[in-house]
Motif scaffolding. Structure first.
Motif, PDB file in Angstrom:
ATOM      1  N   ALA A  76      46.376  36.608  29.372  1.00  0.00           N
ATOM      2  CA  ALA A  76      47.466  35.702  29.011  1.00  0.00           C
ATOM      3  C   ALA A  76      47.610  34.590  30.045  1.00  0.00           C
ATOM      4  CB  ALA A  76      48.776  36.480  28.877  1.00  0.00           C
ATOM      5  N   GLU A  85      47.550  35.302  41.603  1.00  0.00           N
ATOM      6  CA  GLU A  85      47.045  36.631  41.229  1.00  0.00           C
ATOM      7  C   GLU A  85      47.250  37.602  42.381  1.00  0.00           C
ATOM      8  OE1 GLU A  85      46.437  39.392  39.970  1.00  0.00           O
ATOM      9  OE2 GLU A  85      44.775  38.939  38.612  1.00  0.00           O
ATOM     10  N   ASN A 121      44.826  44.364  33.482  1.00  0.00           N
ATOM     11  CA  ASN A 121      44.355  45.253  32.418  1.00  0.00           C
ATOM     12  C   ASN A 121      43.264  44.605  31.574  1.00  0.00           C
ATOM     13  OD1 ASN A 121      46.123  47.146  33.270  1.00  0.00           O
ATOM     14  ND2 ASN A 121      47.450  47.102  31.469  1.00  0.00           N
ATOM     15  N   THR A 122      43.240  43.284  31.571  1.00  0.00           N
ATOM     16  CA  THR A 122      42.236  42.570  30.778  1.00  0.00           C
ATOM     17  C   THR A 122      40.816  42.969  31.178  1.00  0.00           C
ATOM     18  OG1 THR A 122      43.787  40.731  30.516  1.00  0.00           O
ATOM     19  CG2 THR A 122      41.461  40.250  30.128  1.00  0.00           C
ATOM     20  N   ARG A 137      37.725  45.241  25.449  1.00  0.00           N
ATOM     21  CA  ARG A 137      36.407  45.059  24.815  1.00  0.00           C
ATOM     22  C   ARG A 137      36.469  44.195  23.561  1.00  0.00           C
ATOM     23  NH1 ARG A 137      34.150  50.771  23.526  1.00  0.00           N
ATOM     24  NH2 ARG A 137      36.231  50.935  22.624  1.00  0.00           N
ATOM     25  N   ASN A 138      37.607  44.147  22.889  1.00  0.00           N
ATOM     26  CA  ASN A 138      37.617  43.455  21.594  1.00  0.00           C
ATOM     27  C   ASN A 138      38.988  42.886  21.284  1.00  0.00           C
ATOM     28  OD1 ASN A 138      39.232  45.415  19.772  1.00  0.00           O
ATOM     29  ND2 ASN A 138      37.847  46.733  20.916  1.00  0.00           N
ATOM     30  N   VAL A 142      53.929  37.693  43.616  1.00  0.00           N
ATOM     31  CA  VAL A 142      55.212  37.015  43.370  1.00  0.00           C
ATOM     32  C   VAL A 142      56.315  38.061  43.427  1.00  0.00           C
ATOM     33  CG1 VAL A 142      56.571  35.740  41.676  1.00  0.00           C
ATOM     34  CG2 VAL A 142      54.154  35.185  42.020  1.00  0.00           C
ATOM     35  N   ASN A 188      50.420  46.147  37.992  1.00  0.00           N
ATOM     36  CA  ASN A 188      51.411  45.804  36.963  1.00  0.00           C
ATOM     37  C   ASN A 188      52.654  46.687  37.127  1.00  0.00           C
ATOM     38  OD1 ASN A 188      49.525  44.024  36.075  1.00  0.00           O
ATOM     39  ND2 ASN A 188      49.223  44.936  34.058  1.00  0.00           N
ATOM     40  N   THR A 214      48.703  52.764  28.484  1.00  0.00           N
ATOM     41  CA  THR A 214      47.920  51.531  28.515  1.00  0.00           C
ATOM     42  C   THR A 214      48.802  50.370  28.959  1.00  0.00           C
ATOM     43  OG1 THR A 214      46.861  52.450  26.556  1.00  0.00           O
ATOM     44  CG2 THR A 214      46.198  50.243  27.213  1.00  0.00           C
ATOM     45  N   GLU A 249      51.584  40.811  27.951  1.00  0.00           N
ATOM     46  CA  GLU A 249      52.307  42.087  27.947  1.00  0.00           C
ATOM     47  C   GLU A 249      53.773  41.927  28.302  1.00  0.00           C
ATOM     48  OE1 GLU A 249      50.274  44.735  30.567  1.00  0.00           O
ATOM     49  OE2 GLU A 249      48.598  45.011  29.198  1.00  0.00           O
ATOM     50  N   GLY A 286      43.118  46.200  19.658  1.00  0.00           N
ATOM     51  CA  GLY A 286      42.682  44.812  19.817  1.00  0.00           C
ATOM     52  C   GLY A 286      43.786  43.783  19.702  1.00  0.00           C
ATOM     53  N   LEU A 300      45.215  41.646  23.204  1.00  0.00           N
ATOM     54  CA  LEU A 300      44.594  40.367  23.559  1.00  0.00           C
ATOM     55  C   LEU A 300      44.994  39.269  22.577  1.00  0.00           C
ATOM     56  CD1 LEU A 300      40.971  41.239  24.708  1.00  0.00           C
ATOM     57  CD2 LEU A 300      42.969  40.734  26.105  1.00  0.00           C
TER      58      LEU A 300
HETATM   59  C1  LIG Z   1      41.747  50.773  29.371  1.00  0.00           C
HETATM   60  C2  LIG Z   1      42.316  49.652  28.569  1.00  0.00           C
HETATM   61  C3  LIG Z   1      41.605  49.168  27.484  1.00  0.00           C
HETATM   62  C4  LIG Z   1      42.132  48.139  26.698  1.00  0.00           C
HETATM   63  N1  LIG Z   1      41.384  47.634  25.681  1.00  0.00           N
HETATM   64  C5  LIG Z   1      41.859  46.608  24.953  1.00  0.00           C
HETATM   65  C6  LIG Z   1      41.039  45.965  23.982  1.00  0.00           C
HETATM   66  O1  LIG Z   1      39.857  46.269  23.813  1.00  0.00           O
HETATM   67  N2  LIG Z   1      41.614  44.966  23.248  1.00  0.00           N
HETATM   68  C7  LIG Z   1      42.905  44.557  23.443  1.00  0.00           C
HETATM   69  O2  LIG Z   1      43.368  43.655  22.744  1.00  0.00           O
HETATM   70  N3  LIG Z   1      43.677  45.114  24.396  1.00  0.00           N
HETATM   71  C8  LIG Z   1      43.179  46.120  25.150  1.00  0.00           C
HETATM   72  N4  LIG Z   1      43.964  46.643  26.160  1.00  0.00           N
HETATM   73  C9  LIG Z   1      45.299  46.061  26.392  1.00  0.00           C
HETATM   74  C10 LIG Z   1      45.087  44.751  27.157  1.00  0.00           C
HETATM   75  O3  LIG Z   1      44.513  45.046  28.394  1.00  0.00           O
HETATM   76  C11 LIG Z   1      46.348  43.986  27.374  1.00  0.00           C
HETATM   77  O4  LIG Z   1      47.108  43.850  26.214  1.00  0.00           O
HETATM   78  C12 LIG Z   1      46.043  42.574  27.896  1.00  0.00           C
HETATM   79  O5  LIG Z   1      44.950  42.558  28.762  1.00  0.00           O
HETATM   80  C13 LIG Z   1      47.258  42.073  28.610  1.00  0.00           C
HETATM   81  O6  LIG Z   1      46.993  40.841  29.201  1.00  0.00           O
HETATM   82  P1  LIG Z   1      48.057  40.248  30.216  1.00  0.00           P
HETATM   83  O7  LIG Z   1      47.435  39.011  30.736  1.00  0.00           O
HETATM   84  O8  LIG Z   1      49.391  40.214  29.622  1.00  0.00           O
HETATM   85  O9  LIG Z   1      48.139  41.357  31.388  1.00  0.00           O
HETATM   86  P2  LIG Z   1      47.015  41.797  32.521  1.00  0.00           P
HETATM   87  O10 LIG Z   1      45.668  41.535  31.962  1.00  0.00           O
HETATM   88  O11 LIG Z   1      47.379  43.142  32.911  1.00  0.00           O
HETATM   89  O12 LIG Z   1      47.285  40.743  33.632  1.00  0.00           O
HETATM   90  C14 LIG Z   1      48.432  40.777  34.436  1.00  0.00           C
HETATM   91  C15 LIG Z   1      48.069  40.155  35.769  1.00  0.00           C
HETATM   92  O13 LIG Z   1      49.244  39.938  36.535  1.00  0.00           O
HETATM   93  C16 LIG Z   1      48.982  40.260  37.873  1.00  0.00           C
HETATM   94  N5  LIG Z   1      50.272  40.574  38.501  1.00  0.00           N
HETATM   95  C17 LIG Z   1      51.095  41.613  38.247  1.00  0.00           C
HETATM   96  N6  LIG Z   1      52.203  41.525  39.001  1.00  0.00           N
HETATM   97  C18 LIG Z   1      52.076  40.399  39.744  1.00  0.00           C
HETATM   98  C19 LIG Z   1      52.896  39.763  40.716  1.00  0.00           C
HETATM   99  N7  LIG Z   1      54.086  40.278  41.086  1.00  0.00           N
HETATM  100  N8  LIG Z   1      52.436  38.623  41.303  1.00  0.00           N
HETATM  101  C20 LIG Z   1      51.238  38.082  40.960  1.00  0.00           C
HETATM  102  N9  LIG Z   1      50.424  38.652  40.027  1.00  0.00           N
HETATM  103  C21 LIG Z   1      50.850  39.785  39.435  1.00  0.00           C
HETATM  104  C22 LIG Z   1      48.034  41.433  37.802  1.00  0.00           C
HETATM  105  O14 LIG Z   1      47.288  41.560  38.999  1.00  0.00           O
HETATM  106  C23 LIG Z   1      47.164  41.037  36.603  1.00  0.00           C
HETATM  107  O15 LIG Z   1      46.047  40.300  36.999  1.00  0.00           O
HETATM  108  C24 LIG Z   1      43.429  47.629  26.985  1.00  0.00           C
HETATM  109  C25 LIG Z   1      44.129  48.091  28.096  1.00  0.00           C
HETATM  110  C26 LIG Z   1      43.573  49.086  28.896  1.00  0.00           C
HETATM  111  C27 LIG Z   1      44.342  49.567  30.114  1.00  0.00           C
END
Ligand SMILES: Cc1cc2nc3c(=O)[nH]c(=O)nc-3n(C[C@H](O)[C@H](O)[C@H](O)COP(=O)(O)OP(=O)(O)OC[C@H]3O[C@@H](n4cnc5c(N)ncnc54)[C@H](O)[C@@H]3O)c2cc1C
Length: 470
Positions: free
Chosen positions: A21, A40, A50-51, A55-56, A160, A218, A398, A428, A442, A445
């Motif tokens: 995101a 980050e 979590n990203t 995978r999809n 942050v 997270n 998750t 998220e 999926g 994402l």
């Molecule tokens: C094992 C697993 C498999 C998955 N497989 C899939 C899949 O195949 N397809 C799918 O759609 N979804 C999948 N998901 C769910 C998916 O990971 C999430 O929905 C998606 O990646 C969320 O993206 P995001 O950017 O909101 O959060 P994240 O990708 O979790 O990114 C959050 C970021 O914020 C950073 N952060 C946190 N707190 C702070 C702070 N205080 N200051 C600065 N940075 C901070 C973290 O370091 C991280 O880099 C899976 C999740 C897991 C755990």
């Protein structure tokens, strides 16, 4: 403090979090404004939250192509979303997410993502979901390459802690090493699933038995800060996506490899040796995500998947290997369960399997039990062919759904019904606007991609309209 984050630096848009995101928001903002900074928390080697583990992605598409085996129109995705849990929490925003998903794959390709045909053992998702080549790490790396090329700055090891809010504006982002000025801020820091103390508020001591599948970073600290500044809540406090994982998984960041997909092929017992839920209720992509919660509701937050030799090759083998035995009683003993209860449960189940029918793991085959509670509605076969296998399972969390409420432009709402002037959210941290209790594989994402684009674009607009003199 680095050159990019020192107190003299000024940014049009600061994005908190470098997962899907956050990176999508940064890339979207950068199309309109020059100074975009991603903060980050993780070091560079562990970037991507979590990203990293994904995978999809699930998106609307009107026809088959090299990466999807058939069409998946708006109405069908919408129906699927409404059919999980108690349906979307905000229908308007959920519908927007589904509609906007159609343009996401092309946008991803345009920003460096490459694709691959689905492999075996991927939850029968080949028609509905697109798999990116190299998984989540490659996705994160590709977005970072594009970000670097377009002049986006990324500060690693930067946590942050809070936002400085004056009236309805965020005037600075507060990190462990100083304050950063920005014209607009996108919060994309994920859920609070890695904060066990926070989970305990809703789940009590049971939370101590949860395995967190993704990043330990997270911990919801930005979410807590937003609440403290008056942000409104979206989503249920106990809402989370949770699957069954191997009880031997690491406490954090075990990723995809620790998930167990054996459940529909056998039976599941609790620590008392009793079945407690229909293992064949629906096709696995629509049910795998309820098993974390099912196990969380059992004594000791533990359950055991049992299967026999007939089905052993039908799912991805468990990462650490199952327990194996020549008899059910021996298997029970090796799993530390009461042998009598387990043999009674297996015998009762075997007697209840309706004879006839054609076992077919690729569809709802109607091979069911009769006269037993809970029933098994599909793929019911007696456990009668040694060797027998079993594995202990824990709830694998998750991500959490409860986040901040947003408008259709990704602006964070306040409890008094107003919005912050320049604070947006994506991923998220705002998934509770879309998801209530259920989940579609999926779609995490999808939410991050759709709302990253919306929030990033809106943040840039706010930066351009800002009358901040610098
Ligand atoms: C094992 C697993 C498999 C998955 N497989 C899939 C899949 O195949 N397809 C799918 O759609 N979804 C999948 N998901 C769910 C998916 O990971 C999430 O929905 C998606 O990646 C969320 O993206 P995001 O950017 O909101 O959060 P994240 O990708 O979790 O990114 C959050 C970021 O914020 C950073 N952060 C946190 N707190 C702070 C702070 N205080 N200051 C600065 N940075 C901070 C973290 O370091 C991280 O880099 C899976 C999740 C897991 C755990």
């Amino acid at each position: 403090m680095s050159a990019s984050t020192d107190s003299g630096a000024r940014w049009d848009v600061v994005v908190i979090g470098g997962g899907n995101a956050g990176l999508v928001a940064a890339l979207s903002a950068r199309r309109h404004v020059p100074r975009v900074l991603v903060l980050e928390r993780a070091p560079a080697a562990m970037r991507g939250g979590n990203t990293r583990h994904t995978r999809n992605i699930r998106c609307v598409h009107e026809s088959a192509d090299a990466y999807n085996s058939g069409a998946y129109p708006f109405d069908e995705l919408w129906r699927d979303l409404c059919g999980v849990g108690t349906g979307p929490s905000n229908e308007k925003l959920a519908e927007l997410t589904v509609r906007e998903s159609e343009t996401v794959p092309q946008w991803m390709s345009d920003h460096g993502i490459r694709w691959q045909p689905p492999l075996a053992g991927t939850l029968h998702l080949g028609r509905t979901n697109r798999f990116f080549l190299g998984g989540g790490k490659a996705l994160v790396n590709s977005y970072h390459r594009t970000a670097a090329r377009t002049g986006i700055t990324v500060a690693y090891d930067t946590t942050v802690e809070d936002l400085r809010i004056e009236d309805d504006r965020c005037t600075a982002v507060i990190t462990g090493s100083g304050e950063i000025r920005a014209r607009a801020v996108v919060c994309a820091s994920g859920g609070f699933e890695a904060n066990i103390a926070w989970l305990r508020r809703y789940w009590g001591a049971a939370a101590d038995n949860y395995v967190i599948r993704g990043s330990r970073d997270n911990d919801g600290r930005v979410l807590a800060a937003l609440y403290a500044h008056g942000a409104d809540r979206a989503g249920e406090e106990r809402g989370f996506h949770a699957v069954a994982v191997d009880a031997r998984s690491p406490r954090f960041d075990g990723g995809i490899a620790t998930r167990l997909d054996s459940i529909p092929f056998g039976i599941v017992l609790n620590r008392d040796g009793r079945r407690f839920y229909d293992e064949g209720e629906e096709i696995w992509p629509k049910r795998y995500a309820i098993w974390g919660r099912n196990i969380a509701g059992q004594p000791g937050q533990i359950a055991y998947s049992l299967w026999d030799a007939k089905v052993r090759r039908l799912f991805l083998p468990p990462m650490y290997g199952p327990v194996r035995a020549d008899t059910v009683a021996e298997l029970a003993g090796r799993l530390g369960l009461d042998q009598r209860s387990v043999t009674e449960s297996v015998s009762a189940f075997n007697r209840a399997v309706t004879p006839g029918g054609t076992f077919d793991p690729t569809l709802l085959d109607g091979c069911a039990t009769r006269g037993i509670s809970p029933p098994k509605s599909n793929w019911a076969q007696p456990l009668d062919t040694p060797p027998y296998f079993g594995i202990a399972m824990r709830p694998g969390i998750t991500f959490t759904y409860m986040g901040v409420a947003v408008t259709d432009r990704g602006r964070v709402l306040r409890t008094d019904g107003t919005v912050f002037a320049n604070v947006l959210a994506a991923g998220e941290i705002m998934s509770g606007n879309i998801l209530s209790t259920g989940y579609l594989a999926g779609f995490g994402l999808t939410i991050g991609s759709v709302w990253g684009r919306i929030a990033g674009t809106e943040a840039a607009r706010q930066a351009l309209e800002s009358d901040d003199p610098w």
